[in-house]
Motif scaffolding. Structure first.
Motif, PDB file in Angstrom:
ATOM      1  N   LYS A  34       0.789  -0.941  -0.306  1.00  0.00           N
ATOM      2  CA  LYS A  34       0.215   0.224  -0.511  1.00  0.00           C
ATOM      3  C   LYS A  34       0.531   0.883   0.092  1.00  0.00           C
ATOM      4  CE  LYS A  34      -3.893   2.458   1.518  1.00  0.00           C
ATOM      5  NZ  LYS A  34      -3.774   3.388   0.429  1.00  0.00           N
ATOM      6  N   ARG A  35       1.758   1.487   0.494  1.00  0.00           N
ATOM      7  CA  ARG A  35       2.671   2.344   0.887  1.00  0.00           C
ATOM      8  C   ARG A  35       3.082   2.720  -0.395  1.00  0.00           C
ATOM      9  NH1 ARG A  35       5.126   6.428   3.789  1.00  0.00           N
ATOM     10  NH2 ARG A  35       7.646   6.036   4.023  1.00  0.00           N
ATOM     11  N   ALA A  36       4.388   1.872  -1.356  1.00  0.00           N
ATOM     12  CA  ALA A  36       5.028   1.783  -2.279  1.00  0.00           C
ATOM     13  C   ALA A  36       3.673   2.371  -3.615  1.00  0.00           C
ATOM     14  CB  ALA A  36       5.298   0.311  -2.803  1.00  0.00           C
ATOM     15  N   GLU A  37       3.219   1.948  -3.448  1.00  0.00           N
ATOM     16  CA  GLU A  37       2.018   2.409  -4.831  1.00  0.00           C
ATOM     17  C   GLU A  37       1.556   4.045  -4.465  1.00  0.00           C
ATOM     18  OE1 GLU A  37      -1.866   1.155  -6.845  1.00  0.00           O
ATOM     19  OE2 GLU A  37      -1.406   0.111  -5.689  1.00  0.00           O
ATOM     20  N   ASP A  38       1.334   4.281  -3.017  1.00  0.00           N
ATOM     21  CA  ASP A  38       0.732   5.386  -2.481  1.00  0.00           C
ATOM     22  C   ASP A  38       1.869   6.557  -2.806  1.00  0.00           C
ATOM     23  OD1 ASP A  38      -1.722   5.549  -1.716  1.00  0.00           O
ATOM     24  OD2 ASP A  38      -1.267   5.040   0.552  1.00  0.00           O
ATOM     25  N   LYS A  39       3.541   5.905  -2.359  1.00  0.00           N
ATOM     26  CA  LYS A  39       4.065   7.506  -2.644  1.00  0.00           C
ATOM     27  C   LYS A  39       4.539   6.864  -4.033  1.00  0.00           C
ATOM     28  CE  LYS A  39       6.882   8.235   0.549  1.00  0.00           C
ATOM     29  NZ  LYS A  39       6.759   9.663   0.769  1.00  0.00           N
ATOM     30  N   ILE A  40       4.487   6.049  -5.235  1.00  0.00           N
ATOM     31  CA  ILE A  40       4.537   6.378  -6.655  1.00  0.00           C
ATOM     32  C   ILE A  40       3.554   7.158  -7.515  1.00  0.00           C
ATOM     33  CG2 ILE A  40       4.546   5.213  -8.936  1.00  0.00           C
ATOM     34  CD1 ILE A  40       5.266   2.664  -6.875  1.00  0.00           C
ATOM     35  N   LEU A  41       1.924   7.333  -6.734  1.00  0.00           N
ATOM     36  CA  LEU A  41       1.112   8.069  -6.987  1.00  0.00           C
ATOM     37  C   LEU A  41       1.643   9.636  -7.289  1.00  0.00           C
ATOM     38  CD1 LEU A  41      -1.704   5.418  -6.476  1.00  0.00           C
ATOM     39  CD2 LEU A  41      -0.982   5.981  -8.545  1.00  0.00           C
ATOM     40  N   GLU A  42       2.085   9.757  -5.929  1.00  0.00           N
ATOM     41  CA  GLU A  42       2.338  11.089  -4.865  1.00  0.00           C
ATOM     42  C   GLU A  42       3.650  11.761  -6.066  1.00  0.00           C
ATOM     43  OE1 GLU A  42       4.772  12.398  -1.284  1.00  0.00           O
ATOM     44  OE2 GLU A  42       3.351  10.916  -0.718  1.00  0.00           O
ATOM     45  N   LYS A  43       4.188  10.651  -6.575  1.00  0.00           N
ATOM     46  CA  LYS A  43       5.435  11.502  -7.136  1.00  0.00           C
ATOM     47  C   LYS A  43       4.836  11.364  -8.152  1.00  0.00           C
ATOM     48  CE  LYS A  43       9.304  12.013  -7.360  1.00  0.00           C
ATOM     49  NZ  LYS A  43       9.453  13.352  -7.220  1.00  0.00           N
ATOM     50  N   ILE A  44       3.795  11.070  -8.728  1.00  0.00           N
ATOM     51  CA  ILE A  44       3.490  11.349 -10.341  1.00  0.00           C
ATOM     52  C   ILE A  44       2.596  12.405 -10.551  1.00  0.00           C
ATOM     53  CG2 ILE A  44       1.152  10.523 -11.842  1.00  0.00           C
ATOM     54  CD1 ILE A  44       2.328   7.331 -11.662  1.00  0.00           C
ATOM     55  N   GLY A  45       1.973  12.634  -9.263  1.00  0.00           N
ATOM     56  CA  GLY A  45       1.093  13.657  -9.132  1.00  0.00           C
ATOM     57  C   GLY A  45       1.906  15.319  -9.023  1.00  0.00           C
ATOM     58  N   GLU A  46       3.260  14.864  -8.369  1.00  0.00           N
ATOM     59  CA  GLU A  46       4.403  16.003  -8.527  1.00  0.00           C
ATOM     60  C   GLU A  46       4.836  16.746  -9.486  1.00  0.00           C
ATOM     61  OE1 GLU A  46       7.469  15.101  -5.534  1.00  0.00           O
ATOM     62  OE2 GLU A  46       5.720  14.489  -3.226  1.00  0.00           O
ATOM     63  N   GLU A  47       4.907  15.212 -10.499  1.00  0.00           N
ATOM     64  CA  GLU A  47       6.309  15.126 -11.733  1.00  0.00           C
ATOM     65  C   GLU A  47       4.519  16.201 -12.246  1.00  0.00           C
ATOM     66  OE1 GLU A  47       8.421  15.408 -11.970  1.00  0.00           O
ATOM     67  OE2 GLU A  47       9.715  14.522  -9.897  1.00  0.00           O
ATOM     68  N   ALA A  48       3.614  16.080 -12.842  1.00  0.00           N
ATOM     69  CA  ALA A  48       2.545  16.376 -13.237  1.00  0.00           C
ATOM     70  C   ALA A  48       2.268  18.074 -12.801  1.00  0.00           C
ATOM     71  CB  ALA A  48       1.092  15.591 -13.044  1.00  0.00           C
ATOM     72  N   ALA A  49       2.077  18.427 -11.764  1.00  0.00           N
ATOM     73  CA  ALA A  49       2.073  19.470 -11.255  1.00  0.00           C
ATOM     74  C   ALA A  49       3.192  20.221 -11.918  1.00  0.00           C
ATOM     75  CB  ALA A  49       2.043  19.532  -9.837  1.00  0.00           C
ATOM     76  N   GLU A  50       4.741  19.642 -12.050  1.00  0.00           N
ATOM     77  CA  GLU A  50       5.802  20.361 -12.756  1.00  0.00           C
ATOM     78  C   GLU A  50       5.563  20.527 -14.136  1.00  0.00           C
ATOM     79  OE1 GLU A  50       8.994  18.316 -10.784  1.00  0.00           O
ATOM     80  OE2 GLU A  50       8.344  18.891  -8.689  1.00  0.00           O
ATOM     81  N   VAL A  51       5.376  19.718 -14.578  1.00  0.00           N
ATOM     82  CA  VAL A  51       4.804  19.618 -15.902  1.00  0.00           C
ATOM     83  C   VAL A  51       4.116  20.739 -16.133  1.00  0.00           C
ATOM     84  CG1 VAL A  51       3.472  18.745 -17.915  1.00  0.00           C
ATOM     85  CG2 VAL A  51       5.131  17.095 -16.589  1.00  0.00           C
ATOM     86  N   ILE A  52       2.249  20.991 -15.800  1.00  0.00           N
ATOM     87  CA  ILE A  52       2.341  22.364 -15.794  1.00  0.00           C
ATOM     88  C   ILE A  52       3.087  23.430 -15.459  1.00  0.00           C
ATOM     89  CG2 ILE A  52      -0.409  23.402 -15.284  1.00  0.00           C
ATOM     90  CD1 ILE A  52      -1.030  20.065 -14.252  1.00  0.00           C
ATOM     91  N   ILE A  53       3.413  23.993 -14.215  1.00  0.00           N
ATOM     92  CA  ILE A  53       4.099  24.812 -14.446  1.00  0.00           C
ATOM     93  C   ILE A  53       5.049  25.319 -15.151  1.00  0.00           C
ATOM     94  CG2 ILE A  53       6.013  26.249 -12.216  1.00  0.00           C
ATOM     95  CD1 ILE A  53       4.013  24.433  -9.825  1.00  0.00           C
ATOM     96  N   ALA A  54       5.388  23.991 -15.557  1.00  0.00           N
ATOM     97  CA  ALA A  54       6.863  24.355 -16.038  1.00  0.00           C
ATOM     98  C   ALA A  54       6.976  25.005 -18.256  1.00  0.00           C
ATOM     99  CB  ALA A  54       8.032  22.686 -16.522  1.00  0.00           C
ATOM    100  N   SER A  55       5.550  24.301 -18.301  1.00  0.00           N
ATOM    101  CA  SER A  55       5.067  24.885 -19.485  1.00  0.00           C
ATOM    102  C   SER A  55       4.295  25.954 -18.974  1.00  0.00           C
ATOM    103  CB  SER A  55       3.240  23.514 -19.647  1.00  0.00           C
ATOM    104  OG  SER A  55       3.007  24.226 -21.263  1.00  0.00           O
ATOM    105  N   LYS A  56       3.459  26.515 -18.385  1.00  0.00           N
ATOM    106  CA  LYS A  56       2.841  28.274 -17.845  1.00  0.00           C
ATOM    107  C   LYS A  56       4.306  28.934 -18.357  1.00  0.00           C
ATOM    108  CE  LYS A  56      -0.697  28.605 -17.240  1.00  0.00           C
ATOM    109  NZ  LYS A  56      -2.284  29.612 -18.388  1.00  0.00           N
ATOM    110  N   ASN A  57       5.048  28.127 -17.648  1.00  0.00           N
ATOM    111  CA  ASN A  57       6.333  29.036 -17.912  1.00  0.00           C
ATOM    112  C   ASN A  57       7.636  29.296 -18.104  1.00  0.00           C
ATOM    113  OD1 ASN A  57       5.767  30.115 -14.671  1.00  0.00           O
ATOM    114  ND2 ASN A  57       7.055  28.429 -13.943  1.00  0.00           N
ATOM    115  N   ASP A  58       7.078  28.693 -19.657  1.00  0.00           N
ATOM    116  CA  ASP A  58       8.094  27.935 -21.082  1.00  0.00           C
ATOM    117  C   ASP A  58       9.343  27.764 -20.319  1.00  0.00           C
ATOM    118  OD1 ASP A  58       5.539  28.547 -23.306  1.00  0.00           O
ATOM    119  OD2 ASP A  58       6.160  30.955 -22.506  1.00  0.00           O
ATOM    120  N   GLU A  59       9.952  27.144 -19.373  1.00  0.00           N
ATOM    121  CA  GLU A  59      10.641  26.585 -19.041  1.00  0.00           C
ATOM    122  C   GLU A  59      11.253  24.737 -18.248  1.00  0.00           C
ATOM    123  OE1 GLU A  59      11.351  28.901 -14.455  1.00  0.00           O
ATOM    124  OE2 GLU A  59      11.772  29.954 -16.359  1.00  0.00           O
ATOM    125  N   ASN A  60      11.603  24.120 -18.684  1.00  0.00           N
ATOM    126  CA  ASN A  60      11.892  22.317 -18.025  1.00  0.00           C
ATOM    127  C   ASN A  60      11.228  21.867 -18.959  1.00  0.00           C
ATOM    128  OD1 ASN A  60      14.606  23.833 -16.311  1.00  0.00           O
ATOM    129  ND2 ASN A  60      13.280  24.933 -15.117  1.00  0.00           N
TER     130      ASN A  60
END
Length: 95
Positions: A34-60
């Motif tokens: 349970k903890r492993a899956e939760d941690k992986i899903l948490e990372k996917i959520g973080e990375e998705a948010a970072e993609v959105i921010i990177a796109s909006k800021n036109d960087e990385n």
């Protein structure tokens, strides 16, 4: 060749799942189920948010997209999904 890199990454992730070593990915997958899956899903959520921010800021955007794809592949490996199933799904959608 560049077109094989996804397969290579997938293979390394499978190896880290099946033969854990002292690595980031092995540690993520070796937590209790349970903890492993939760941690992986948490990372996917973080990375998705970072993609959105990177796109909006036109960087990385490339780097952040690679992180998101990596963690998505990690989840598929963790869930024992065969890479061919992913490629087949893309092929179905292409038609």
């Amino acid at each position: 060749m560049k077109d094989t890199i996804i397969r290579e990454v997938y293979s390394v992730l499978e190896d880290r799942r099946d033969n854990p070593i002292d690595s980031y990915t092995s540690k993520l997958m070796s937590n209790d189920k349970k903890r492993a899956e939760d941690k992986i899903l948490e990372k996917i959520g973080e990375e998705a948010a970072e993609v959105i921010i990177a796109s909006k800021n036109d960087e990385n955007l490339v780097e952040e997209s690679a992180d998101l794809i990596f963690h998505t592949l990690l989840l598929l490996v963790y869930k024992n999904i065969n890479i061919e199933d992913l490629f087949s799904e893309f092929e179905k959608r292409r038609k």
